[in-house]
Design a protein around this motif. Sequence first.
Motif, PDB file in Angstrom:
ATOM      1  N   VAL A   1      29.148  39.518  46.503  1.00  0.00           N
ATOM      2  CA  VAL A   1      29.962  38.588  47.279  1.00  0.00           C
ATOM      3  C   VAL A   1      30.452  37.429  46.403  1.00  0.00           C
ATOM      4  O   VAL A   1      30.959  36.436  46.907  1.00  0.00           O
ATOM      5  CB  VAL A   1      29.186  38.067  48.515  1.00  0.00           C
ATOM      6  CG1 VAL A   1      28.910  39.223  49.474  1.00  0.00           C
ATOM      7  CG2 VAL A   1      27.878  37.403  48.122  1.00  0.00           C
ATOM      8  N   THR A   2      30.308  37.575  45.084  1.00  0.00           N
ATOM      9  CA  THR A   2      30.787  36.564  44.140  1.00  0.00           C
ATOM     10  C   THR A   2      31.941  37.142  43.322  1.00  0.00           C
ATOM     11  O   THR A   2      32.288  38.304  43.482  1.00  0.00           O
ATOM     12  CB  THR A   2      29.670  36.183  43.156  1.00  0.00           C
ATOM     13  OG1 THR A   2      29.286  37.383  42.460  1.00  0.00           O
ATOM     14  CG2 THR A   2      28.459  35.615  43.865  1.00  0.00           C
ATOM     15  N   LYS A   3      32.511  36.328  42.427  1.00  0.00           N
ATOM     16  CA  LYS A   3      33.577  36.828  41.556  1.00  0.00           C
ATOM     17  C   LYS A   3      33.057  37.125  40.154  1.00  0.00           C
ATOM     18  O   LYS A   3      33.836  37.395  39.247  1.00  0.00           O
ATOM     19  CB  LYS A   3      34.710  35.794  41.443  1.00  0.00           C
ATOM     20  CG  LYS A   3      35.559  35.661  42.688  1.00  0.00           C
ATOM     21  CD  LYS A   3      36.753  34.750  42.411  1.00  0.00           C
ATOM     22  CE  LYS A   3      37.550  34.519  43.691  1.00  0.00           C
ATOM     23  NZ  LYS A   3      38.704  33.633  43.477  1.00  0.00           N
TER      24      LYS A   3
ATOM     25  N   HIS B   1      38.475  43.109  42.480  1.00  0.00           N
ATOM     26  CA  HIS B   1      37.283  43.290  41.651  1.00  0.00           C
ATOM     27  C   HIS B   1      37.648  43.968  40.324  1.00  0.00           C
ATOM     28  O   HIS B   1      36.959  43.763  39.325  1.00  0.00           O
ATOM     29  CB  HIS B   1      36.250  44.143  42.383  1.00  0.00           C
ATOM     30  CG  HIS B   1      35.979  43.700  43.794  1.00  0.00           C
ATOM     31  ND1 HIS B   1      36.944  43.726  44.781  1.00  0.00           N
ATOM     32  CD2 HIS B   1      34.861  43.228  44.389  1.00  0.00           C
ATOM     33  CE1 HIS B   1      36.423  43.283  45.920  1.00  0.00           C
ATOM     34  NE2 HIS B   1      35.166  42.970  45.713  1.00  0.00           N
TER      35      HIS B   1
ATOM     36  N   TRP C   1      38.646  41.177  38.151  1.00  0.00           N
ATOM     37  CA  TRP C   1      37.465  40.377  37.800  1.00  0.00           C
ATOM     38  C   TRP C   1      36.593  41.124  36.794  1.00  0.00           C
ATOM     39  O   TRP C   1      36.054  40.509  35.867  1.00  0.00           O
ATOM     40  CB  TRP C   1      36.642  40.039  39.046  1.00  0.00           C
ATOM     41  CG  TRP C   1      37.404  39.284  40.099  1.00  0.00           C
ATOM     42  CD1 TRP C   1      38.464  38.444  39.889  1.00  0.00           C
ATOM     43  CD2 TRP C   1      37.187  39.324  41.512  1.00  0.00           C
ATOM     44  NE1 TRP C   1      38.915  37.954  41.103  1.00  0.00           N
ATOM     45  CE2 TRP C   1      38.156  38.465  42.111  1.00  0.00           C
ATOM     46  CE3 TRP C   1      36.279  39.975  42.344  1.00  0.00           C
ATOM     47  CZ2 TRP C   1      38.228  38.259  43.484  1.00  0.00           C
ATOM     48  CZ3 TRP C   1      36.349  39.767  43.718  1.00  0.00           C
ATOM     49  CH2 TRP C   1      37.317  38.926  44.280  1.00  0.00           C
TER      50      TRP C   1
END
Lengths: 199, 465
Positions: free
Chosen positions: A33-35, A79, A82
Amino acid sequence: MEKFITHTGTAIPLRRSNVDTDQIIPAVYLKRVTKSGFEDGLFAAWRNDPEFVLNKPEFQGATVLVAGADFGTGSSREHAVWALQNFGFKAVLSSRFADIFRGNSQKAGLLTVVLPQEQIEAIWEAVEADPKTQVTVDLEAKNVRYGSVTVPFAIDDYTRWRLMEGLDDIGLTLKNIDDVTAFEKKRPAFKPETLPVRS
Amino acid sequence: MGKTLAEKIWADHVVRSAEGEPDLLYIDLHLIHEVTSPQAFDGLRLAGRQVRRPDLTIATEDHNVPTLNIDKPIADPVSKLQVDTLRANCKEFGVRIHSLGDAEQGIVHVVGPQLGITQPGMTIVCGDSHTSTHGAFGALAFGIGTSEVEHVLATQTLPLIRPKTMAVNVTGKLKPGVTSKDIILAIIAQIGTGGGQGYVLEYRGDAIKALSMEGRMTICNMSIEAGARAGLIAPDETTFEYVKNKPHAPQGAEWDAAVAYWETLQSDADAKFDKEITLDADALEPFVTWGTNPGQGLPLNANVPNPADIADAEERGAAERALTYMGLTAGTPLKSLKVDTVFLGSCTNGRIEDLRAAADVLKGKKIAPNTRMLVVPGSARVRLQAEGEGLDTVFIDFGAEWRNAGCSMCLGMNPDQLTVGERSASTSNRNFEGRQGKGGRTHLVSPLVAAATAIRGTLSSPADL
């Protein structure tokens, strides 16, 4: 978003076309749930192969990815961008990018540069011949430079300005939020709303 | 000069237009799920921003949810955290959510249409590339990334460059046993995975007009597989009938006003498309993919292609790699391929008509030995409807597994995955390497071909039974 003006680093030749987002990062790696932390999923299946170009010692530390045509096809997962950034890439060069991937990269500050396929192949040959080749991706001058070669690229002025200033798109839109409010007043009454819940 | 349908919808949503800048487009509906939204909500919190229009936003859980034991907590703690995060974010920001166990939970692109919040002439976005599905209603609908999700949450708009338009004319009439899935697989094989890049595709012609709404959704769904962010079909009586009386359909005088507007949503006779292509539905046969991108498809009666016959070096190399990955030899009849798993479901083919079509083929038969079949309804509502019609019994008696709703094996994010080397016939949308599980080998097919394949154990169409 970090400003992108120019970047110089070594490059990795990824001699594959149609590299889809499931290859860039498979779905099972999308649960965070983070980048951050997505680098472990980058090209996960291919990295099991010791011969895969990202595993080769001579290409360690590279920051420019030079890929085949149709890079980033498939899903809308940011994602994928990222994962490339978390791994250390600052720019990706290809003769064609999928639309959503390109949009996502421009929002997140990963520079995607479109070059003709023969230029991509020339860079592949140069970096394979000498993996230490320094490749400069210059957004200000709108060109890619390596050795004695300079290749110009096109990018729309608005995106270039936004990337060079490191501007947050939301902040830009909020400057014009009165236009949004005015538009909302004219929306037809029959347009659906999700609230209150109807069943 | 007249306007295309895409141009009309675009023009009706421009909030702001300035020289040298993208248009600022108003978004009528924002669909949300657990995978592409947590970082966007985080961004809002960090900047102290609110969701501008919770009343134009709706969330559900689909990508990462199990299809078994849904009454128990999610076993995988990382998956559980992602779903819990969505629930907490929706609560904090006042967004409507349909969670596991709710009748309206399911794949986001099945849920919108079944609630009637997908309507003609709208702009619809979601952090999922198959948002193109909603284009079947004559809505401009496309997938976005997480930065854009945050932008829409904060402003209900998106800055966008206007895409080009392509007319995809599908003439003639489909033969029995040939479906909308075969139309779209054939289109992608014709124009390639990058052929639609930069365009909105408008599907037109007699074969499209004859399709049900669900058949149209299958086609628009896979526009992204041709590289197009959006696909469109002009709304008509079939569309209006489908929307009418759905929970969020306009009522009374608003219905009349809406229909009057929707009837204007056609490309003008003198509109000029940037590109046009044609596909003849009369000549179409059931289609199947043999490779690792959705453009690598052929009629089911064909043989595995020989890469040496492909002139383009890039394509030849891709075909060689695909055959190696898929474990195939050039010249092998596609119909001789033994399939281990049949997957019926997904936002492409997980609707009630898809389940009915497959059940009709399977009824009274038994599954082939050493074959498993997963039937995953697109939403809990579809599951309930199927059970009401007795379809669950047909599938279970046949030997298939009857599951709960979600994206499931389409992307193998939850426990529903192929194992290394396992071959599937799947009604989903992507045959990428490892898409359905690491080392899995996917052949994309229609629900009819999926059902016939489960009976025979080899790639088959109902005509082979």
